[in-house]
Scaffold this motif. Structure first.
Motif, short mmCIF file in Angstrom:
data_model
loop_
_atom_site.label_atom_id
_atom_site.label_comp_id
_atom_site.label_asym_id
_atom_site.label_seq_id
_atom_site.Cartn_x
_atom_site.Cartn_y
_atom_site.Cartn_z
N ARG A 1 2.63 1.71 -3.48
CA ARG A 1 1.50 2.24 -4.24
C ARG A 1 1.44 3.91 -4.15
O ARG A 1 1.37 4.54 -5.12
CB ARG A 1 0.29 1.50 -4.32
CG ARG A 1 0.30 0.19 -5.05
CD ARG A 1 -1.22 -0.41 -5.20
NE ARG A 1 -1.82 -0.46 -3.83
CZ ARG A 1 -1.73 -1.66 -3.07
NH1 ARG A 1 -1.09 -2.69 -3.64
NH2 ARG A 1 -2.52 -1.76 -2.07
N ALA A 2 1.37 4.09 -2.81
CA ALA A 2 1.21 5.56 -2.47
C ALA A 2 2.32 6.57 -3.05
O ALA A 2 2.24 7.37 -3.47
CB ALA A 2 0.81 5.78 -1.12
N ARG B 1 -4.52 1.52 3.64
CA ARG B 1 -4.35 2.85 2.82
C ARG B 1 -4.20 4.12 3.57
O ARG B 1 -3.20 4.85 3.51
CB ARG B 1 -5.73 3.08 1.97
CG ARG B 1 -5.73 2.34 0.74
CD ARG B 1 -6.91 2.75 -0.35
NE ARG B 1 -8.06 2.86 0.30
CZ ARG B 1 -9.09 1.88 0.42
NH1 ARG B 1 -8.62 0.58 -0.33
NH2 ARG B 1 -10.17 1.89 0.83
N GLN B 2 -4.80 4.31 4.82
CA GLN B 2 -4.91 5.30 5.90
C GLN B 2 -3.47 5.23 6.31
O GLN B 2 -2.50 6.37 6.57
CB GLN B 2 -5.78 5.28 6.87
CG GLN B 2 -7.23 5.63 6.32
CD GLN B 2 -8.28 5.44 7.40
OE1 GLN B 2 -8.04 4.77 8.31
NE2 GLN B 2 -9.36 6.01 7.33
N ALA C 1 0.79 -1.26 0.16
CA ALA C 1 -0.09 0.03 0.09
C ALA C 1 0.64 1.21 0.07
O ALA C 1 0.46 2.40 -0.79
CB ALA C 1 -0.87 -0.09 1.37
N ARG D 1 -8.67 -3.03 4.53
CA ARG D 1 -7.87 -2.41 3.48
C ARG D 1 -7.90 -0.95 3.75
O ARG D 1 -6.91 -0.14 3.10
CB ARG D 1 -8.84 -2.66 2.16
CG ARG D 1 -8.36 -4.11 1.71
CD ARG D 1 -9.10 -4.18 0.22
NE ARG D 1 -10.27 -4.10 0.08
CZ ARG D 1 -11.14 -5.26 0.23
NH1 ARG D 1 -10.92 -6.18 0.36
NH2 ARG D 1 -12.41 -5.00 0.23
N THR D 2 -9.11 -0.20 4.08
CA THR D 2 -8.97 0.92 4.39
C THR D 2 -8.12 1.33 5.25
O THR D 2 -7.20 2.72 5.09
CB THR D 2 -10.68 1.51 4.74
OG1 THR D 2 -11.43 1.23 3.77
CG2 THR D 2 -10.63 2.98 5.04
N GLN E 1 -0.90 6.34 3.78
CA GLN E 1 -0.69 7.90 3.85
C GLN E 1 0.12 8.44 4.94
O GLN E 1 0.87 9.46 4.77
CB GLN E 1 -2.29 8.33 3.61
CG GLN E 1 -2.71 7.91 2.31
CD GLN E 1 -1.85 8.72 1.32
OE1 GLN E 1 -1.42 9.83 1.28
NE2 GLN E 1 -1.71 8.02 0.04
#
Length: 166
Positions: A52-53, A145-146, A49, A141-142, A149
């Motif tokens: 990807r970011a 992603r958090q 993740a 998954r959320t 970030q």
């Protein structure tokens, strides 16, 4: 005239949806080509993740680049609320813990290890097992992603790298 209006409309719609060109302007030179490695039960997923970011920021990993280490990453879940009528769990807390650091291509520490903690609560009807499983996966998954970030913000806004930006 029609072409001009069409081009302006397209430009406005792209800027409104958050589109930006991948020019790598937000990656400091000291981190150019940074790779991401993870360990722990959630280390691989969190590393993916985060990679990807970074790619969305214009970074393309290189074997000779620095390494962003995400160590001992894990996600735990606990029940925080139970329905008094059915006795079923209805609210949960996901907790992600990890340790992040950045090591240069020469092996020197660029960012010393620091803890990462992220917590998210969510609720669902635990009487429906199919929905439960999908909701848990979506919540995790959320969370990944958090966390990715948060890792980027912490690394890219570190005083050491912020000063090195062009």
């Amino acid at each position: 005239m029609k072409r001009l209006l069409l081009a302006m409309g397209l430009a406005l719609s792209l800027s409104a949806c958050g589109f930006h060109l991948q020019d790598g302007a937000s990656i400091p030179p000291a981190l150019a080509g940074i790779r991401v490695e993870g360990s722990g039960p959630a280390g691989g997923s969190l590393a993916q993740a985060t990679a990807r970011a970074l790619e969305r920021e214009g970074n393309y990993p290189q074997k000779t680049g620095p390494v962003l280490r995400i160590d001992n990453a894990g996600i735990s879940q606990r029940i925080i609320s139970i329905s008094p009528t059915s006795g079923a769990a209805v609210e949960f807390l996901n907790t992600l813990r990890a340790e992040i650091s950045v090591v240069g291509a020469d092996g020197k520490t660029l960012l010393p290890p620091q803890p990462l903690l992220l917590e998210n609560s969510f609720s669902f009807n635990s009487a429906n097992p199919l929905a439960t499983s999908e909701q848990q996966n979506t919540a995790q998954r959320t969370m990944l992603r958090q966390a990715a970030q948060q890792i980027l913000a912490r690394v890219l806004n570190s005083p050491r790298f912020r000063e090195a930006r062009p």
